[in-house]
Every structure is written in structure tokens, then in C-alpha cells.
Design an enzyme around this catalytic site. Structure first.
Site, PDB file in Angstrom:
ATOM      1  N   ASP A 586      32.598 -35.487   0.098  1.00 52.23           N
ATOM      2  CA  ASP A 586      31.895 -34.300  -0.398  1.00 52.23           C
ATOM      3  C   ASP A 586      30.379 -34.523  -0.355  1.00 52.23           C
ATOM      4  O   ASP A 586      29.890 -35.651  -0.351  1.00 52.23           O
ATOM      5  CB  ASP A 586      32.344 -34.013  -1.829  1.00 52.23           C
ATOM      6  CG  ASP A 586      32.312 -32.539  -2.167  1.00 52.23           C
ATOM      7  OD1 ASP A 586      31.559 -31.795  -1.502  1.00 52.23           O
ATOM      8  OD2 ASP A 586      33.033 -32.126  -3.090  1.00 52.23           O
ATOM      9  N   GLU A 589      25.652 -33.644   3.011  1.00 52.28           N
ATOM     10  CA  GLU A 589      24.499 -33.056   3.712  1.00 52.28           C
ATOM     11  C   GLU A 589      23.304 -34.025   3.877  1.00 52.28           C
ATOM     12  O   GLU A 589      22.671 -33.943   4.942  1.00 52.28           O
ATOM     13  CB  GLU A 589      24.042 -31.785   2.979  1.00 52.28           C
ATOM     14  CG  GLU A 589      25.042 -30.672   2.994  1.00 52.28           C
ATOM     15  CD  GLU A 589      26.133 -30.842   1.925  1.00 52.28           C
ATOM     16  OE1 GLU A 589      27.196 -30.218   2.056  1.00 52.28           O
ATOM     17  OE2 GLU A 589      25.927 -31.602   0.970  1.00 52.28           O
ATOM     18  N   ASP A 663      31.457 -24.657  -0.553  1.00 49.45           N
ATOM     19  CA  ASP A 663      31.784 -23.919  -1.778  1.00 49.45           C
ATOM     20  C   ASP A 663      31.504 -22.432  -1.606  1.00 49.45           C
ATOM     21  O   ASP A 663      30.612 -21.851  -2.238  1.00 49.45           O
ATOM     22  CB  ASP A 663      30.975 -24.489  -2.952  1.00 49.45           C
ATOM     23  CG  ASP A 663      31.320 -25.947  -3.220  1.00 49.45           C
ATOM     24  OD1 ASP A 663      32.426 -26.370  -2.854  1.00 49.45           O
ATOM     25  OD2 ASP A 663      30.480 -26.651  -3.789  1.00 49.45           O
TER      26      ASP A 663
END
Length: 988
Positions: A586, A589, A663
Site C-alpha cells: 500500500d 507512491e 481509494d
């Protein structure tokens, strides 16, 4: 004039070199041109290097020398294998391969790429400005003082990791802009995954950076037979190279009373208190400017209106970008320019739209914004206008790179272009077979018992499932990054994993590259200087409990990657007997903090071990994936790796890594956005993609509706919509590479969405079962991804490139060679418009009814089904009913054959979980249908592997235009064929 000529075949010189102009130099791989009288902003030197007959690398810089070679993060080492000639003709140098002719102007360095056989121009640089450069110096100067370089002799990613301080040379590069002409009928696809419902990027603008729900991949494919891959890791832009402007700079503003210089902002809180002020821009987009909203005004539940007029300085199509959290609408001249959109307060979204404005004519602008949280975001900006011709060009801008560096990939089809892309960036892996089954997740299972009871309920209800997922916060609250289970909620993790496996499930766990300062893992990484320290220095606290300080590790360091995996191995993988089957990486980035300006985001994740984060802004996910992929393969060499990551980059496929779309919101428009996001991501060359089916962030009205139902058993209007939304999203999810449900509360298991017997429950479970009946089809495609660089989720332009009608279709795609999925993404819709490409006729999957291609039709779409069409010539294998992917082998395959065109299918099989396929241990069976003779041939089996079925039965169901046959994998109709590995021919 003398001609210079050099021939190359797999790096072997096979011809003699002759003299060329003084400003031209031939090389083993190609040619270098030193541009005469180049301006400081233009290319002074251009180098062409032949990789293959259809791939040419282009490097350019101002001045006369390229930077020292560096190891690429995206392109794997290449052994060039392409024969070429290099000749001089007048003002141009011509580089010719078997398939390409590349011309370079000696005077300007301008490039033209042509198909050699036909002479057709594939791509041409724009005259007077095809390549331009601006010097860029990053402000980032130092690595942590305790930074420890990689061990001597260690293979690492680049040239800088040995430095403790970034010199001016390390901080200096170029912002470059590449500009090419593009005919009006050209279409572009790729660029990664973005959220504005845009399919064809012709004439569009897109900012290229990584963020939650946004994945940027520096690759684009054209309908004219080529792709471009640019080897740059920095922030970039597609389309207009200039940043969006605030409204006050883009237009003349007047408020609602006609006063110049601003719009009127009216803020009304939920108590009815109103505040009015003038706004010279609407730019409340991140933490750096959110404080400019009215002080002391509670935005949660308030209503905000921005209104007035905007007057354009020139007549043009203006490209706007809307940034929003909460509910927002935009009106231009009282017409709805942006229908209502919503996003949760902590996770804003962008949406783009275009409007034609006339010079000097005021246009009424009205923005209606309803913030949906205490901190909320809103912004509207516009790009500086370009002419339609300028906007339609192929334009790439990169913020910081040592040089312009890109690969031109020609191909006779989009599949061949993607094959070239994967030659450059690495071969995709065969995913574990179970990864193609259903994944159940939620935010989040909070205890060991919740994980096990949920999987047990799937088995009790006989709803097929392979994978159960543990999301974040399984650790103690103040131990993020420890990779340790909280013993109070997970008293026996080994028992939990063993129990999951005993129920024939697989287990995926979330691991972030984030560490609280008080964890042992943080201290180990930090002691080597492998933690980004800015977040710690600024005392940034997260959202857990009282808020804790921590940061992310520097995945650009080879030593840090090795230690990161060791910590995962010590605390999770080997600690629990390698019982974890998949990794959920997760926030890759990396997302050190939400909603910050890009400049501060770069400061939070840099400088890196390789250089400044200006230069290395977009590639974190691939180096992080390297850590886990190579780490697990070192710990368990023969066990297939599966990674799911929230970000992605060119080359991710070589690390057995899939990406999901982050998300996303739970709205119908969010569902539609995932269609274009997934198609374009797949057309970016990375084959495995998925999403949070049903959306992640939930509107408050749906939460309230579920609570009401739990209390009273009443299905109100909002709950009815929620259930239909979930049903439609699961229907959509059946026809993408990864089939996975996830999201915030309300819970996302089928029985928690709706009770058994409800149409939502029945539809969701129908598509679960259909997915598993399609397992031979799905796993064959997974094999093709590795064998022949296949793409599973296919924009219609991939298969019907010569039908212009498909180029902008954003809500239909081919799922493999046979099935065209047409999801429903509007509430209460019971039909939808579908376009059937003209190249063939089409069959309704469910009924077998035939319809001619080349037309639009209104297709039935009852609550429980979405339209799915099968192309003529398709061969679709259905396997037995199973509850998990390897419950039983497909000893009987129901083979549907659709008449009207010749067709073929290659059945791929292997052991499903190991890497023996890399050693050649797999089998293929070619199945071919000849339409003129109505003959089906099941070819001889090629290859073998342990446990392979030696004998099986095929039940052939023949569907023709005059004899529709409904889909029924359990049918007793059709012709039976016994197969033992030798060729079998059946007359139909």
C-alpha cells in the site's frame, strides 16, 4: 558527397564504415548527430541507437555530450539485435532497419519515423521546436549524514548511491519538451491510470505523477502503429506543457455584482450563518493553501457558492481541471458543465472538462460546493489556451532528467507494440492460478476470528473464493512498521494461516513502506540513513489515535531494499512458515502525507540514494516491488510471487506485480472512471490490474442507510441504490484481470451487501460462479501474457483498429479474444447502448442470439446481468463448477464455438503455483475452428508438466446465427470428444 554506411547484426559489424560529415559519427548501435548552430534551448546532439528492427532509442541534449550512462529503472539491459544501414542524403541522415526509416536533419536534429516498406510517416517532430530544453537545478542537496552506501561490488540501480552529498551536478538536469505532429484521426492510449473518464488522450492534458488513485506510466500507444516510452522518472505532463493557471490569471473576473478582479464566494454554515467575500481564485487544493479559506468557519455540512463571470482573452477550447472533496457542481452560462461529483474529505479527486469560450464575451460561472468534512478541498483552474492544431499534437514534457531519452516502438498491431515495450521493460510473469479467483477484503478485518469466520462463511454458502485479505492496522496502534500482529487481536497468527489454508484459501497481507519512529525496524533503517527524514523533522503526525510520527524508507537504496525484505521475512514470511501467499504494498507512491503540494511531497520523499526526488519522483513503486519480488524468490525460489501495489510504473510486470486503482469513491461516476482507468493502464503494457469493487470511500448516506437496515430491517432508497451499485460493480469486476472486493464500511461480503434471495445477492454470486467456470479461459490468458506478451483487458482499438467508431468508446472492452464486456454504470438503468464493431458479427453470451456488427443497439441489462457479447469465431472454454481455483482439474471442458469466422484458442496449463514454467514445464493445446468447413481441430498437446491431465473430455457446443444456444456450462447437449494428447477433428 561521400556516404557513410555501417551494418549491425546482433552487435556484429558486417559492413565497412565510410566518411561522413564532420558533425555525424556512426557508432556500433547507430549514429550521433552534432547539430549545427543549435540554440541553447534546442538539441545540440542527438543519438539514435537501434535496439531491434522496430525499436530505436533517441537521446538528445543541448550542448555536445550526453551524460554518463546510468542504469535504467524501467528498461532492462538490452542486447541489440537489428540490422541497419546509416546513410547521408543531403541535409539528412537516414537510419534504416528492416522495418523502419528514421531521418534526422543535420541542421536542426529534427526526426521523422517512417515505415520502410510503404514510406508512410508514422511520427514526425514538429518543425522549429520538436525538442526543447531548460536547465533545471533541484534544491535538494544532502542525504542523511549517517547514510550508508551499498556494499562494495553490489549491483545497484544507478550512479549516485555512493554519494553522501548530492553535488551540483547530481542536482542539475533539464526540463525537456518533445513535440510531434499528429493527424486529426490519430488516437492515443496508455499513460497509466487516471480518473477523469478519458479514453482517448488525443487533444487531452494529463499531469503525470503518482498519487492515491492516480498512476502515471510514461508510455503511450498510437493507432498509427507506434508507441513511445520515455525513460524519465520525474513529474511530467502530457498535452499542454504549461501548468494550469488560477482563474484570475487565465481570465478577466467579475463578481456577481459586476465588480472586476474577483468572483463572489458565499459561505453558509449548517446553522445558517453566512459569510461573503471576494475570491481572486478558487485554489483551495492542498495543505499549503487550505488556510486561505475563511478563518473560524466550520465547513463541515456547509454550503459554498462561487459565482460571477469569466472573460476569455482569446477564442479557444479551454481545458479546466476541477479539484474537489465533498459534493460539487459547475455551471457555465447556467448550463451544467460538471454534474454532481463527490469525494471524501481526506481524499480529494480531480476531474477535467473542456468549454469553448469566445474572446471578450463574459460567461457566467457558478460553482456549488458542499464540503463533507472539517477539512475539505476545492479548486478550479484552466490551462493556457492552445489552438486546436497545437492541442492535438503529441506533446511530452518532463520536469527533470539528465537528457531527453525515449524509445520509438513500431508495430503492425498494438499487441506487437506492447511486445516491444515488454522487451524493453521486462517480460511479464505468469501469475499464480489462484490470483485469478475471487479476493475478499474489507477495511478492515480487525481480528483473527473475523478473518477465519468470513472465509468459513464463503465455504458454507458455497460462494467461490480463493483469497482473503488482511488490510492495515493488524499491529498494535503505535507499532506501524513493526510487521508484527497485535497479540490481543491475533493471538496465534500461525494457526490463522494454517486454518486459511485448510479451508483451501490464500492469505494476502498489507505491508506499507512506512515506519513509526519508535519501532525497531525504523531504528535499523534510520541507523543506515535509509529513512526519509523530512516528515520526522517536521513532526508530521498521522491519523491513528493521537497521531504518531514516522516516515518512509528509501527504496532507491539497494541496501535499504534488502533490509526492508529481511524485516518482512523475519517478522512475517519465514516467521510463519512462509504461510503468507501474497503481499499488498500500500501507499507505494510513496504517500508520506496526503493533500500536500507537489513541491513539499518531493521534499518529504527525498533526496533519494540515487539523486533528488525531483528526478526520481515517479518510480518508487518499481524499486519497492523489486525488494519484495527478489526477496521472496531468494527465500522461496520455487514459489510464485504475487504483489498488489497502489502505484505503478513502466516495467512493473517483471516483478509479478499488479496494481489496483486506490481509494476510489463509491459513486456511479467513480465506477465509470475505473473503466477508462483500467483499460488505459492495461494498454500501458502492465497486464494485471484491479480495483476496489464497490468503491472504497463511502458516502455518509449509504452508511446511514445500512445502519437503519441493521436496526429496523428497512431498505430505504439509499440502501436500495447501494445494493444496486454493489451488484453492478461486481458484474463489472468479473471481466477484468483481478476480481476483488474491498472498501470501507458497510461490509462488502455478498451476504452483508444484501440477504440471500435479494437480486443484488443473486447477481453477485452468479458472477462469482461464472468467473470460476471461465478459469480455463482466464488462466490461458495468464499464460499468454508470459508466452506472447498478451494483454487481457483490451481497449477496442486493440482488436478493431480500423474501425474509427471504437476509438473513444470508454465503457466497453474485450476481455481476452472472445468476450466484450459492456457494464452498466447508471442507477436504475435496465438497458444500455452498445456498439458492435463492424469487423464481425456478435452473439449475446447468455442467449446465443446473433447480431450483425457495425451498428449501435440498445441491449437489455436487467438488474442481475450486464450485456456481454461474444465475437464470431470465438472459442470459449468453460471448466467445471469449483469453489476455489485448484479444487479439481478441468477434466471436462465445455467448449463453446461461435460460427461466422475462423477462430482459434490456445489452452495453456502448468502447475499453477511454482516457477517450473520458466524451465519449459507447461503444456499448450491449439484449438482451431474453420468456418467454411465447420470443422474444429483440437491439436496435439505440446509440452508437459508434473500432474498434467493425460486424458480429458471436450463437450463442443456449436452456436450459429441460425441456431442460438444459451450459455450453460453444465449442458448435456453438444458433441463429446475424448482427448489424450493427439489431434482430434470434429465436423460440426
Amino acid at each position: 558527397m561521400k556516404t557513410g554506411k555501417i551494418l549491425l547484426a546482433c552487435i556484429m559489424l558486417t559492413g565497412a564504415s565510410h566518411a561522413m560529415a564532420d558533425n555525424v559519427k556512426t557508432t556500433e548501435r547507430g549514429v550521433e548527430i552534432y547539430v549545427a548552430d543549435a540554440s541553447p534551448a534546442a538539441a545540440g546532439m542527438v543519438r539514435l541507437s537501434v535496439i531491434t528492427d522496430n525499436i530505436v532509442r533517441v537521446e538528445a541534449v543541448p550542448g555536445d555530450s550526453l551524460p554518463a550512462p546510468r542504469a535504467s529503472l524501467m528498461v532492462v539491459p538490452q542486447e541489440p539485435c537489428g540490422r541497419f544501414d546509416c546513410t547521408e542524403r543531403g541535409d539528412s541522415i537516414h537510419l534504416t532497419t528492416r522495418t523502419l526509416l528514421v531521418s534526422v536533419s543535420k541542421a536542426t536534429g529534427a526526426l521523422v519515423f517512417r515505415d520502410r516498406a510503404s514510406g508512410r510517416v508514422l511520427l514526425r517532430e514538429t518543425a522549429n521546436g520538436g525538442k526543447s530544453f531548460t536547465k533545471y537545478v533541484s534544491p535538494q542537496t544532502t542525504l542523511p549524514p549517517n547514510y550508508r552506501p551499498s556494499a562494495p561490488g553490489e549491483v545497484n540501480w544507478g550512479r549516485r548511491e555512493h554519494l553522501n552529498r548530492l553535488t551540483e551536478a547530481d542536482r542539475t538536469g533539464y526540463s525537456w519538451h518533445a513535440l510531434f505532429d499528429s493527424p486529426a484521426d490519430e488516437a492515443f492510449y496508455g499513460l497509466g491510470q487516471h480518473q477523469s473518464e478519458e479514453m482517448n488522450y488525443k487533444g487531452r492534458n494529463e499531469e503525470l505523477f503518482q498519487y492515491n488513485t492516480k498512476v502515471s506510466v510514461p508510455f503511450v500507444m498510437s493507432t498509427r502503429g507506434y508507441g513511445l516510452l520515455w525513460d524519465s522518472y520525474s513529474y511530467g505532463r502530457w498535452g499542454n506543457p504549461d501548468d494550469y493557471l488560477q482563474l484570475g490569471r487565465a481570465f478577466k473576473l467579475r463578481d456577481k455584482d459586476g465588480q472586476a478582479g474577483a468572483l463572489t464566494g458565499t459561505y453558509t454554515d449548517k446553522r445558517g450563518r453566512t459569510l461573503t467575500r471576494r475570491e481572486d481564485s478558487i485554489y483551495f487544493e492542498h495543505s499549503g493553501v487550505i488556510g486561505n479559506l475563511p478563518k473560524g468557519f466550520n465547513l463541515d455540512g456547509s454550503s459554498v457558492i462561487y459565482e460571477g463571470t469569466i472573460e476569455a482573452p482569446t477564442t479557444a477550447n479551454y481545458h479546466f481541471i476541477l479539484y474537489y472533496a465533498g459534493y460539487v457542481k459547475v455551471y457555465l452560462d447556467d448550463s451544467l458543465a460538471v454534474a454532481e461529483r463527490w469525494r471524501t474529505a481526506w481524499n480529494p479527486n480531480s476531474y477535467k472538462f473542456t468549454a469553448r469560450l469566445t474572446k471578450g464575451r463574459p460567461v457566467t460561472l457558478r460553482i456549488e460546493w458542499k464540503p463533507d468534512g472539517g477539512t475539505s478541498y476545492c479548486g478550479l483552474r484552466a490551462a493556457s489556451p492552445l489552438t486546436d492544431e497545437q492541442q492535438g499534437r503529441l506533446s511530452i514534457w518532463s520536469e527533470m532528467s539528465p537528457s531527453m531519452d525515449y524509445y520509438f516502438i513500431a508495430g503492425s498491431s498494438m499487441d506487437s507494440i506492447i511486445s516491444g515495450y515488454r522487451r524493453l521493460t521486462g517480460r511479464a510473469q505468469v501469475m499464480p492460478k489462484w490470483a485469478l479467483g475471487f479476493w475478499q477484503s474489507r477495511e478492515r478485518y480487525k481480528t483473527q476470528d473475523e478473518v477465519l469466520s468470513t472465509l468459513a462463511e464463503f465455504r458454507r454458502r458455497r460462494i467461490p473464493i480463493d483469497n482473503i485479505v488482511q488490510d492495515w492496522n493488524y499491529w498494535e496502534d503505535d507499532q506501524w512498521g513493526s510487521h508484527r500482529f497485535d497479540p490481543k487481536r491475533y493471538p496465534d497468527p500461525q494457526l490463522m494461516l494454517d486454518s486459511v489454508h485448510a479451508m483451501h484459501g490464500r492469505f494476502m497481507i498489507s505491508v506499507w513502506p512506512k515506519f513509526y519512529c519508535n519501532t525497531d525496524n525504523y531504528r535499523q533503517l534510520d541507523s543506515n540513513g535509509w529513512i526519509y527524514r523530512r516528515a520526522v523533522a517536521d513532526s508530521i503526525r498521522d491519523w491513528v489515535g493521537p497521531g504518531y510520527v514516522g516516515s518512509f524508507y528509501d527504496a532507491y537504496s539497494a541496501g535499504a531494499r534488502r533490509l526492508f525484505w529481511k524485516q518482512m521475512d523475519d517478522n512475517l514470511y519465514s516467521r510463519y512458515a512462509k504461510g503468507i501467499d501474497a503481499w499488498w504494498m500500500d501507499a507505494s507512491e510513496p504517500n508520506v502525507r496526503d493533500c500536500t503540494p507537489i513541491g513539499y511531497r518531493k521534499a518529504l520523499c527525498g533526496p533519494t540514494a540515487l539523486g533528488t526526488s525531483d528526478e526520481y519522483f515517479n518510480a518508487y513503486s518499481i524499486v519497492n516491488a523489486d525488494a519484495i519480488y527478489n526477496g521472496q524468490r531468494s527465500a522461496a525460489p520455487d514459489r510464485r510471487v504475487f504483489l498488489l501495489t497502489r502505484s505503478g510504473f513502466a516495467g512493473l510486470q517483471r516483478y509479478s506485480t499488479a496494481t489496483w486503482s486506490g481509494d476510489i469513491g463509491t459513486r456511479w461516476e467513480d465506477m465509470r472512471a475505473q473503466m477508462t482507468a483500467g483499460i488505459n493502464f492495461s494498454m500501458s503494457g502492465i497486464p494485471f490490474w484491479g480495483m476496489d469493487q464497490g468503491g472504497f470511500c463511502v458516502e455518509k448516506r449509504y452508511v446511514a442507510a445500512q445502519k437503519l437496515f441493521d436496526k429496523t430491517g428497512t431498505e430505504n432508497a439509499d440502501l436500495a441504490e447501494w445494493r444496486e451499485l454493489q451488484a453492478r460493480w461486481n458484474q463489472f469486476g468479473c471481466f477484468i484481470p483481478l476480481y476483488r472486493a474491498h472498501g470501507q464500511w458497510p461490509l462488502r461480503e455478498a451476504w452483508n451487501i444484501a440477504p440471500e434471495g435479494h437480486p443484488a445477492y443473486e447477481s453477485i454470486t452468479f458472477y462469482h460462479r461464472l468467473r470460476y467456470r471461465l478459469m480455463p479461459y482466464l488462466y490461458s490468458m495468464a499464460g499468454w501474457v508470459w508466452l506472447k506478451d498478451y494483454t487481457m483487458m483490451r481497449g477496442l482499438a486493440m482488436d478493431f483498429a480500423d474501425d474509427p467508431a471504437v476509438r473513444n468508446i470508454a465503457d466497453q472492452w474485450m476481455f481476452g479474444p472472445a468476450l466484450m464486456a459492456c457494464p452498466v454504470s447508471r442507477y436504475k438503468a435496465r438497458s444500455r447502448e452498445v456498439y458492435l464493431p463492424r469487423q464481425c458479427g456478435w452473439y449475446d453470451l447468455y442467449t446465443g442470439r446473433h447480431t450483425a456488427g457495425g451498428q449501435k443497439l440498445t441491449a437489455d441489462a436487467p438488474y442481475g446481468r450486464i450485456p456481454v457479447f461474444v465475437r464470431e469465431g470465438a472459442i470459449v472454454p468453460f471448466g467445471p463448477a469449483i469453489q476455489w481455483s485448484d479444487e479439481r482439474q478441468a477434466d471436462t471442458i465445455c467448449l463453446y464455438v461461435y460460427a461466422g469466422a475462423d477462430g482459434e484458442f490456445m489452452l495453456y496449463e502448468d502447475e499453477g503455483t511454482n516457477y517450473n514454467y520458466e524451465k519449459g514445464l507447461y503444456s499448450t493445446i491449439r484449438i482451431a475452428y474453420d468456418d467454411s468447413s465447420r470443422r474444429l481441430t483440437i491439436g496435439p498437446r505440446q509440452g508437459s508438466f508434473d500432474g498434467m491431465l493425460r486424458r480429458r473430455s471436450f463437450r463442443i457446443v456449436y452456436v450459429t446465427a441460425g441456431k442460438p444456444v444459451p450459455m450453460n456450462p453444465d449442458t448435456r447437449e453438444g458433441r463429446m470428444a475424448e482427448y489424450s494428447g493427439s489431434e482430434v477433428t470434429i465436423d460440426l
